[in-house]
Design a protein around this motif. Structure first.
Motif, PDB file in Angstrom:
ATOM      1  N   THR A 112       1.085  -5.758  31.341  1.00 11.74           N
ATOM      2  CA  THR A 112       1.369  -5.319  32.928  1.00 11.74           C
ATOM      3  C   THR A 112       2.658  -4.245  32.336  1.00 11.74           C
ATOM      4  O   THR A 112       2.164  -3.133  32.845  1.00 11.74           O
ATOM      5  CB  THR A 112       2.454  -5.959  33.628  1.00 11.74           C
ATOM      6  OG1 THR A 112       1.887  -7.373  32.847  1.00 11.74           O
ATOM      7  CG2 THR A 112       2.761  -5.602  34.846  1.00 11.74           C
ATOM      8  N   LEU A 113       3.459  -4.202  31.192  1.00 15.05           N
ATOM      9  CA  LEU A 113       4.235  -3.145  31.152  1.00 15.05           C
ATOM     10  C   LEU A 113       3.702  -1.434  30.995  1.00 15.05           C
ATOM     11  O   LEU A 113       3.513  -0.477  31.912  1.00 15.05           O
ATOM     12  CB  LEU A 113       5.358  -3.527  29.739  1.00 15.05           C
ATOM     13  CG  LEU A 113       5.670  -2.077  29.426  1.00 15.05           C
ATOM     14  CD1 LEU A 113       6.773  -1.968  30.280  1.00 15.05           C
ATOM     15  CD2 LEU A 113       6.939  -2.628  28.376  1.00 15.05           C
ATOM     16  N   PHE A 114       2.126  -1.543  29.753  1.00 12.05           N
ATOM     17  CA  PHE A 114       1.874  -0.600  29.458  1.00 12.05           C
ATOM     18  C   PHE A 114       0.928   0.096  30.687  1.00 12.05           C
ATOM     19  O   PHE A 114       0.367   0.896  30.937  1.00 12.05           O
ATOM     20  CB  PHE A 114       1.367  -0.937  28.087  1.00 12.05           C
ATOM     21  CG  PHE A 114       1.473  -1.450  26.933  1.00 12.05           C
ATOM     22  CD1 PHE A 114       2.513   0.815  26.984  1.00 12.05           C
ATOM     23  CD2 PHE A 114       2.415  -2.098  26.651  1.00 12.05           C
ATOM     24  CE1 PHE A 114       2.958   0.973  25.143  1.00 12.05           C
ATOM     25  CE2 PHE A 114       3.699  -1.883  25.395  1.00 12.05           C
ATOM     26  CZ  PHE A 114       3.522  -0.214  24.797  1.00 12.05           C
ATOM     27  N   SER A 115       0.388  -0.728  31.141  1.00 11.06           N
ATOM     28  CA  SER A 115      -0.550  -0.662  32.244  1.00 11.06           C
ATOM     29  C   SER A 115       0.000   0.525  33.618  1.00 11.06           C
ATOM     30  O   SER A 115      -0.824   1.403  34.020  1.00 11.06           O
ATOM     31  CB  SER A 115      -1.138  -2.001  32.961  1.00 11.06           C
ATOM     32  OG  SER A 115      -0.066  -2.908  33.406  1.00 11.06           O
ATOM     33  N   ASP A 116       1.465  -0.315  33.708  1.00 14.54           N
ATOM     34  CA  ASP A 116       1.904   0.976  34.818  1.00 14.54           C
ATOM     35  C   ASP A 116       2.400   1.375  34.335  1.00 14.54           C
ATOM     36  O   ASP A 116       2.442   2.944  35.012  1.00 14.54           O
ATOM     37  CB  ASP A 116       3.040  -0.204  34.899  1.00 14.54           C
ATOM     38  CG  ASP A 116       3.071  -1.561  35.486  1.00 14.54           C
ATOM     39  OD1 ASP A 116       2.227  -1.655  35.880  1.00 14.54           O
ATOM     40  OD2 ASP A 116       3.760  -2.484  36.051  1.00 14.54           O
ATOM     41  N   LEU A 117       2.997   1.469  32.704  1.00 20.09           N
ATOM     42  CA  LEU A 117       3.467   3.114  32.362  1.00 20.09           C
ATOM     43  C   LEU A 117       2.174   4.054  32.731  1.00 20.09           C
ATOM     44  O   LEU A 117       2.093   5.029  32.437  1.00 20.09           O
ATOM     45  CB  LEU A 117       3.843   2.717  30.580  1.00 20.09           C
ATOM     46  CG  LEU A 117       5.410   2.521  30.955  1.00 20.09           C
ATOM     47  CD1 LEU A 117       5.456   1.916  29.478  1.00 20.09           C
ATOM     48  CD2 LEU A 117       6.729   3.068  31.788  1.00 20.09           C
ATOM     49  N   ALA A 118       0.730   3.843  32.330  1.00 19.29           N
ATOM     50  CA  ALA A 118      -0.438   4.770  32.524  1.00 19.29           C
ATOM     51  C   ALA A 118      -0.831   4.599  33.582  1.00 19.29           C
ATOM     52  O   ALA A 118      -1.851   5.717  33.163  1.00 19.29           O
ATOM     53  CB  ALA A 118      -1.593   3.810  31.112  1.00 19.29           C
ATOM     54  N   GLY A 119      -0.434   3.576  34.422  1.00 22.89           N
ATOM     55  CA  GLY A 119      -0.960   4.103  36.144  1.00 22.89           C
ATOM     56  C   GLY A 119      -2.172   4.172  35.963  1.00 22.89           C
ATOM     57  O   GLY A 119      -3.231   4.176  36.789  1.00 22.89           O
ATOM     58  N   GLU A 120      -2.440   2.766  35.474  1.00 20.98           N
ATOM     59  CA  GLU A 120      -3.824   1.650  35.287  1.00 20.98           C
ATOM     60  C   GLU A 120      -3.783   0.842  36.030  1.00 20.98           C
ATOM     61  O   GLU A 120      -3.069  -0.056  35.934  1.00 20.98           O
ATOM     62  CB  GLU A 120      -4.917   1.611  34.304  1.00 20.98           C
ATOM     63  CG  GLU A 120      -5.020   3.250  33.851  1.00 20.98           C
ATOM     64  CD  GLU A 120      -5.601   3.313  32.860  1.00 20.98           C
ATOM     65  OE1 GLU A 120      -6.807   2.146  32.315  1.00 20.98           O
ATOM     66  OE2 GLU A 120      -5.899   4.637  31.819  1.00 20.98           O
ATOM     67  N   THR A 121      -4.715   0.301  37.227  1.00 18.10           N
ATOM     68  CA  THR A 121      -4.845  -1.198  37.558  1.00 18.10           C
ATOM     69  C   THR A 121      -6.279  -1.834  36.870  1.00 18.10           C
ATOM     70  O   THR A 121      -7.117  -0.991  36.636  1.00 18.10           O
ATOM     71  CB  THR A 121      -5.439  -1.279  38.864  1.00 18.10           C
ATOM     72  OG1 THR A 121      -4.435  -0.565  39.677  1.00 18.10           O
ATOM     73  CG2 THR A 121      -5.186  -2.007  40.286  1.00 18.10           C
ATOM     74  N   LEU A 122      -5.846  -3.293  36.030  1.00 15.93           N
ATOM     75  CA  LEU A 122      -6.895  -3.478  34.975  1.00 15.93           C
ATOM     76  C   LEU A 122      -7.742  -4.618  36.422  1.00 15.93           C
ATOM     77  O   LEU A 122      -6.771  -5.152  36.987  1.00 15.93           O
ATOM     78  CB  LEU A 122      -5.659  -4.436  34.097  1.00 15.93           C
ATOM     79  CG  LEU A 122      -4.505  -3.686  33.558  1.00 15.93           C
ATOM     80  CD1 LEU A 122      -4.001  -4.307  32.167  1.00 15.93           C
ATOM     81  CD2 LEU A 122      -6.375  -2.466  32.992  1.00 15.93           C
ATOM     82  N   VAL A 123      -8.571  -4.913  35.637  1.00 15.36           N
ATOM     83  CA  VAL A 123      -9.575  -5.392  36.778  1.00 15.36           C
ATOM     84  C   VAL A 123      -9.404  -6.838  36.354  1.00 15.36           C
ATOM     85  O   VAL A 123      -9.647  -7.293  34.673  1.00 15.36           O
ATOM     86  CB  VAL A 123     -10.765  -5.068  37.380  1.00 15.36           C
ATOM     87  CG1 VAL A 123     -11.283  -5.986  38.190  1.00 15.36           C
ATOM     88  CG2 VAL A 123     -10.087  -3.775  37.922  1.00 15.36           C
ATOM     89  N   PRO A 125      -8.478  -1.778  28.305  1.00 16.65           N
ATOM     90  CA  PRO A 125      -8.788   0.058  27.720  1.00 16.65           C
ATOM     91  C   PRO A 125      -7.770  -0.093  26.582  1.00 16.65           C
ATOM     92  O   PRO A 125      -7.182  -0.689  26.059  1.00 16.65           O
ATOM     93  CB  PRO A 125      -8.271   0.392  28.444  1.00 16.65           C
ATOM     94  CG  PRO A 125      -8.320  -0.161  29.999  1.00 16.65           C
ATOM     95  CD  PRO A 125      -8.072  -1.473  29.397  1.00 16.65           C
ATOM     96  N   PRO A 126      -8.541   0.651  25.582  1.00 17.17           N
ATOM     97  CA  PRO A 126      -7.957   0.335  24.110  1.00 17.17           C
ATOM     98  C   PRO A 126      -6.420   0.680  24.077  1.00 17.17           C
ATOM     99  O   PRO A 126      -5.699   0.517  23.331  1.00 17.17           O
ATOM    100  CB  PRO A 126      -8.503   1.061  23.184  1.00 17.17           C
ATOM    101  CG  PRO A 126      -9.831   1.039  23.518  1.00 17.17           C
ATOM    102  CD  PRO A 126     -10.007   0.794  25.145  1.00 17.17           C
ATOM    103  N   ARG A 127      -6.135   2.034  24.599  1.00 19.81           N
ATOM    104  CA  ARG A 127      -5.350   2.482  25.350  1.00 19.81           C
ATOM    105  C   ARG A 127      -3.494   1.301  25.471  1.00 19.81           C
ATOM    106  O   ARG A 127      -2.910   2.435  25.286  1.00 19.81           O
ATOM    107  CB  ARG A 127      -5.144   4.049  25.791  1.00 19.81           C
ATOM    108  CG  ARG A 127      -5.964   3.523  27.305  1.00 19.81           C
ATOM    109  CD  ARG A 127      -5.741   4.929  28.066  1.00 19.81           C
ATOM    110  NE  ARG A 127      -4.934   5.877  28.385  1.00 19.81           N
ATOM    111  CZ  ARG A 127      -3.991   6.210  29.015  1.00 19.81           C
ATOM    112  NH1 ARG A 127      -3.670   5.158  30.125  1.00 19.81           N
ATOM    113  NH2 ARG A 127      -2.684   7.116  29.181  1.00 19.81           N
ATOM    114  N   ILE A 128      -4.259   0.823  26.133  1.00 22.16           N
ATOM    115  CA  ILE A 128      -3.278  -0.039  26.738  1.00 22.16           C
ATOM    116  C   ILE A 128      -3.097  -1.760  25.560  1.00 22.16           C
ATOM    117  O   ILE A 128      -2.515  -2.016  25.712  1.00 22.16           O
ATOM    118  CB  ILE A 128      -3.633  -0.851  28.172  1.00 22.16           C
ATOM    119  CG1 ILE A 128      -3.145   0.554  29.212  1.00 22.16           C
ATOM    120  CG2 ILE A 128      -2.830  -2.232  28.639  1.00 22.16           C
ATOM    121  CD1 ILE A 128      -3.945   0.158  30.640  1.00 22.16           C
ATOM    122  N   LEU A 129      -3.876  -2.440  25.217  1.00 22.30           N
ATOM    123  CA  LEU A 129      -4.665  -2.782  24.306  1.00 22.30           C
ATOM    124  C   LEU A 129      -3.825  -2.902  22.853  1.00 22.30           C
ATOM    125  O   LEU A 129      -2.656  -3.577  23.227  1.00 22.30           O
ATOM    126  CB  LEU A 129      -6.421  -3.360  24.189  1.00 22.30           C
ATOM    127  CG  LEU A 129      -6.100  -4.520  23.124  1.00 22.30           C
ATOM    128  CD1 LEU A 129      -6.048  -5.945  24.242  1.00 22.30           C
ATOM    129  CD2 LEU A 129      -7.612  -4.774  23.179  1.00 22.30           C
TER     130      LEU A 129
END
Length: 265
Positions: A170-181, A187-191
């Motif tokens: 959740t932290l890195f998805s929020d920092l990247a501005g992406e919404t995970l489905v 995505p590797p840049r978040i994983l």
């Protein structure tokens, strides 16, 4: 200075050999032919034009593969369970107050083999689905990389199923501005950064749990020494043998390794 003086005779010896076998006598040692033509191999690098784009692609693929090989140690450390294992082993050594025993080389070696044990199914899948078909020419390099990524991705995603892992995602998805489905691959840049953060959190949590019984031993020893009036005697000096004894009698290393490996299941 005395060491420098001892090296002077050796330096003069090499200087004398250079004078005897110098440029004027190079032919005597076989570096020049009798007509003074050089026999040393020449090295040249040329960049030219080509009409075959496939040759350029193949060259770039080789360069990419060489770069990937240079990053292999970092990938082994960050994309596997190595980080968690080596940190937990280091916490265990510090908790027992044995200083540098076991040494760093031993801890790293143990961590590597435990990592190979944990990642054996993933490495087998990579060899079966990516390396072997690529060597047989059945798939190309991009397909092999995609096939090799799938087992590693599945392993990292499984480790993020706990609360700290979900918070890291959740932290890195929020920092990247992406919404995970939901039920979609991360995505590797978040994983990858989420997995690394989760490994650090898990390792430090396990290290805290390992420290607790040894802290109790330190408190008991310090209380006994104070009640006996021996306040000038360092408690760590007395508690260290008791820590080692308790750790050995309880099967400490086996207990730590067993429970640490179970956290990867």
């Amino acid at each position: 200075m005395s060491r420098f003086k001892k090296m002077l005779p050796l330096a003069f010896l090499f200087l004398g050999l250079f004078v005897v076998f110098g440029p004027q006598n190079v032919s005597a040692v076989g570096l020049l032919s009798p007509d003074n033509t050089s026999l040393l191999p020449g090295i040249s690098l040329e960049v030219g034009a080509t009409d075959d784009p496939q040759s350029v692609v193949a060259t770039l693929q080789v360069l990419f593969l060489i770069s990937l090989i240079t990053l292999a140690p970092s990938l082994l450390v960050l994309l596997t369970g190595f980080t968690r294992i080596i940190i937990v082993m280091a916490f265990t050594r510090q908790a027992t107050a044995t200083q540098q025993m076991p040494p760093n080389q031993v801890l790293v070696g143990i961590a590597i083999f435990l990592t190979l044990f944990i990642m054996a199914p993933q490495f087998s899948a990579i060899s079966r689905n990516a390396i072997d078909p690529l060597g047989a020419g059945e798939i190309d390099l991009p397909t092999a990389i995609a096939e090799a990524w799938e087992p590693i991705e599945e392993f990292m995603t499984r480790q993020l199923s706990n609360s700290s892992g979900l918070n890291a995602v959740t932290l890195f998805s929020d920092l990247a501005g992406e919404t995970l489905v939901m039920n979609e691959p991360i995505p590797p840049r978040i994983l990858i950064p989420a997995f690394i953060l989760n490994e650090l959190s898990m390792a430090f949590l396990m290290g805290f749990i390992i420290y607790l019984p040894f802290i109790v031993i330190d408190m008991v020893v310090a209380s006994v020494l104070m009640s006996m009036g021996m306040m000038m005697l360092p408690p760590a000096m007395i508690s260290m043998p008791f820590k080692v004894m308790v750790f050995i009698l309880s099967g400490g290393w086996g207990f730590v390794i067993e429970n640490m490996l179970k956290t990867f299941q």
